[in-house]
Design a protein around this motif. Sequence first.
Motif, short mmCIF file in Angstrom:
data_model
loop_
_atom_site.label_atom_id
_atom_site.label_comp_id
_atom_site.label_asym_id
_atom_site.label_seq_id
_atom_site.Cartn_x
_atom_site.Cartn_y
_atom_site.Cartn_z
N ALA A 139 -50.29 -0.73 -6.35
CA ALA A 139 -49.43 0.34 -5.84
C ALA A 139 -48.73 -0.10 -4.56
O ALA A 139 -47.53 0.17 -4.36
CB ALA A 139 -50.25 1.60 -5.59
N ARG A 140 -49.46 -0.78 -3.67
CA ARG A 140 -48.84 -1.27 -2.44
C ARG A 140 -47.75 -2.30 -2.75
O ARG A 140 -46.67 -2.28 -2.15
CB ARG A 140 -49.90 -1.89 -1.52
N THR A 141 -48.03 -3.19 -3.69
CA THR A 141 -47.03 -4.20 -4.06
C THR A 141 -45.80 -3.55 -4.65
O THR A 141 -44.66 -3.93 -4.34
CB THR A 141 -47.65 -5.19 -5.06
N SER A 142 -46.02 -2.55 -5.51
CA SER A 142 -44.88 -1.86 -6.12
C SER A 142 -44.05 -1.12 -5.09
O SER A 142 -42.82 -1.17 -5.12
CB SER A 142 -45.39 -0.89 -7.19
N ARG A 143 -44.72 -0.43 -4.16
CA ARG A 143 -43.98 0.28 -3.11
C ARG A 143 -43.17 -0.69 -2.25
O ARG A 143 -42.02 -0.41 -1.90
CB ARG A 143 -44.95 1.08 -2.24
N ALA A 144 -43.78 -1.82 -1.92
CA ALA A 144 -43.06 -2.81 -1.11
C ALA A 144 -41.85 -3.34 -1.85
O ALA A 144 -40.78 -3.56 -1.25
CB ALA A 144 -44.01 -3.95 -0.74
N ALA A 145 -41.99 -3.56 -3.16
CA ALA A 145 -40.86 -4.06 -3.94
C ALA A 145 -39.74 -3.03 -4.01
O ALA A 145 -38.56 -3.37 -3.92
CB ALA A 145 -41.33 -4.44 -5.34
N VAL A 146 -40.11 -1.76 -4.19
CA VAL A 146 -39.09 -0.69 -4.24
C VAL A 146 -38.35 -0.60 -2.92
O VAL A 146 -37.12 -0.48 -2.87
CB VAL A 146 -39.75 0.65 -4.61
N ILE A 147 -39.09 -0.66 -1.80
CA ILE A 147 -38.46 -0.60 -0.48
C ILE A 147 -37.51 -1.79 -0.29
O ILE A 147 -36.41 -1.64 0.26
CB ILE A 147 -39.54 -0.57 0.62
N ALA A 148 -37.93 -2.97 -0.75
CA ALA A 148 -37.06 -4.15 -0.62
C ALA A 148 -35.78 -3.97 -1.41
O ALA A 148 -34.69 -4.34 -0.95
CB ALA A 148 -37.82 -5.39 -1.09
N VAL A 149 -35.88 -3.40 -2.62
CA VAL A 149 -34.68 -3.17 -3.42
C VAL A 149 -33.77 -2.16 -2.75
O VAL A 149 -32.54 -2.32 -2.70
CB VAL A 149 -35.08 -2.68 -4.83
N GLN A 150 -34.34 -1.09 -2.20
CA GLN A 150 -33.52 -0.09 -1.51
C GLN A 150 -32.80 -0.69 -0.30
O GLN A 150 -31.62 -0.41 -0.07
CB GLN A 150 -34.40 1.08 -1.08
N GLN A 151 -33.51 -1.51 0.46
CA GLN A 151 -32.90 -2.15 1.62
C GLN A 151 -31.79 -3.10 1.20
O GLN A 151 -30.72 -3.16 1.82
CB GLN A 151 -33.97 -2.88 2.42
N ARG A 152 -32.04 -3.85 0.13
CA ARG A 152 -31.02 -4.76 -0.36
C ARG A 152 -29.77 -4.00 -0.81
O ARG A 152 -28.64 -4.42 -0.57
CB ARG A 152 -31.57 -5.56 -1.54
N GLU A 153 -29.98 -2.84 -1.45
CA GLU A 153 -28.84 -2.05 -1.92
C GLU A 153 -28.05 -1.50 -0.73
O GLU A 153 -26.82 -1.44 -0.76
CB GLU A 153 -29.33 -0.91 -2.81
N ARG A 154 -28.76 -1.06 0.33
CA ARG A 154 -28.06 -0.58 1.52
C ARG A 154 -27.20 -1.68 2.13
O ARG A 154 -26.05 -1.46 2.51
CB ARG A 154 -29.08 -0.09 2.56
N LEU A 155 -27.77 -2.89 2.23
CA LEU A 155 -27.01 -3.99 2.80
C LEU A 155 -25.82 -4.37 1.93
O LEU A 155 -24.74 -4.70 2.43
CB LEU A 155 -27.92 -5.20 3.00
#
Length: 390
Positions: free
Chosen positions: A170-186
């Motif tokens: 779950a922690r790995t999945s949450r971290a991956a989702v946050i990384a994708v969201q940050q990448r999309e913002r950038l």
Amino acid sequence: MTAPLLRQLPWVVLLALLALIDVQITGELDTAGRAWLVPGIVVTAALALLAQARPVAGALGAAATLVVSTGLLRAVDAETLGGLALTERGAQVIVIVAVVRRVSAVVATGLVGLVLAAGVAAKHLRPEHWSPPVGSMPEPWWSVSLSDMAMVVLPVAFGWYLRGRDRQRARTSRAAVIAVQQRERLGLARELRDVVTHQVTAMMEQARAAQERSASDPGAAVEALPVIERSGIEALAAMRHLVAALREAEPGAGRTPAPLTRTTDLAADLRAMTSAGSPPVRLTVDLAEPVADEVATSVLRLVQESVTNSRRHAEEAREILASVRTEQGHVRIEVRDDGRATRTIRRPHGGFGLVGMRERVRLLGGRFTAGRTSGGWRVVADVPLHRAER
């Protein structure tokens, strides 16, 4: 076979093997009333499988079934071997593992104690095939053997191991989702930066042209002012988008989207982007209202990602239908395929395409939905043509 059934398969195989052993042993010993064991065994095994999805209900049901089955066996004087059948012991283990894995520690302690108490009661209250020799001391109810201890320690330990592994996933999945969201913002911020640069450059060129013409045409500056004002408003709106996208963005991992080829004609860009590839895309474009540059870039990105996902993940798809139209101040993007959708939100190799699209639409103040339909997979996004001020 679906994923939930695959996850249940090891438990199903274990219970089936134990049931075969129970049938073999009771058949060879020809115990009295052995048929009365079957209902309790079947129900307990079914509740053990239910506990994987609903651990509290499964544990309560298994404990109740052991008690009821014990009363029934005593009523008909049916003989058992060691009190509990092997299938019932296996079901106890499966229930304990599920409870420890999925329920809070306090609740799990109570449920495990209840299941074990029901098992102890069944073991000592059911009529046994072998009776102790005359004059021997009966085994006290509180006696504990090594096998009994293993019945408690091993399932609890395995349940805690699975619980820790689930948390890590779950922690790995949450971290991956946050990384994708940050990448999309950038990514959106980079696109908006280009829009702002284009708008400011246009304002400068319009102002320079008005100055050059003002000597011979005093009204040129007045004519240019509304155009400059409109460009300034669009640049300001894009700048607000840019600031909002960068507010929480940090560099993140993930797949870099394929580059886009943009012109001033959104309809032509969409046709060029979807013209090649298999399965073919049937595109419908109806742009009754003008689409701002920052929105047009995101429309292209959403269609590109949706079509790519359909081509990559929709099995046996013959056609992809894509529609882009403006209506009531929004641009609606809809992409659907006719294949067997086997994708999930999480993709191998860092895809997370749906997460990225949802984040982009959210940043633009729109709505995003995606899911299976009776005929395949469907993605719908509604993006406002004019961003409301924050």
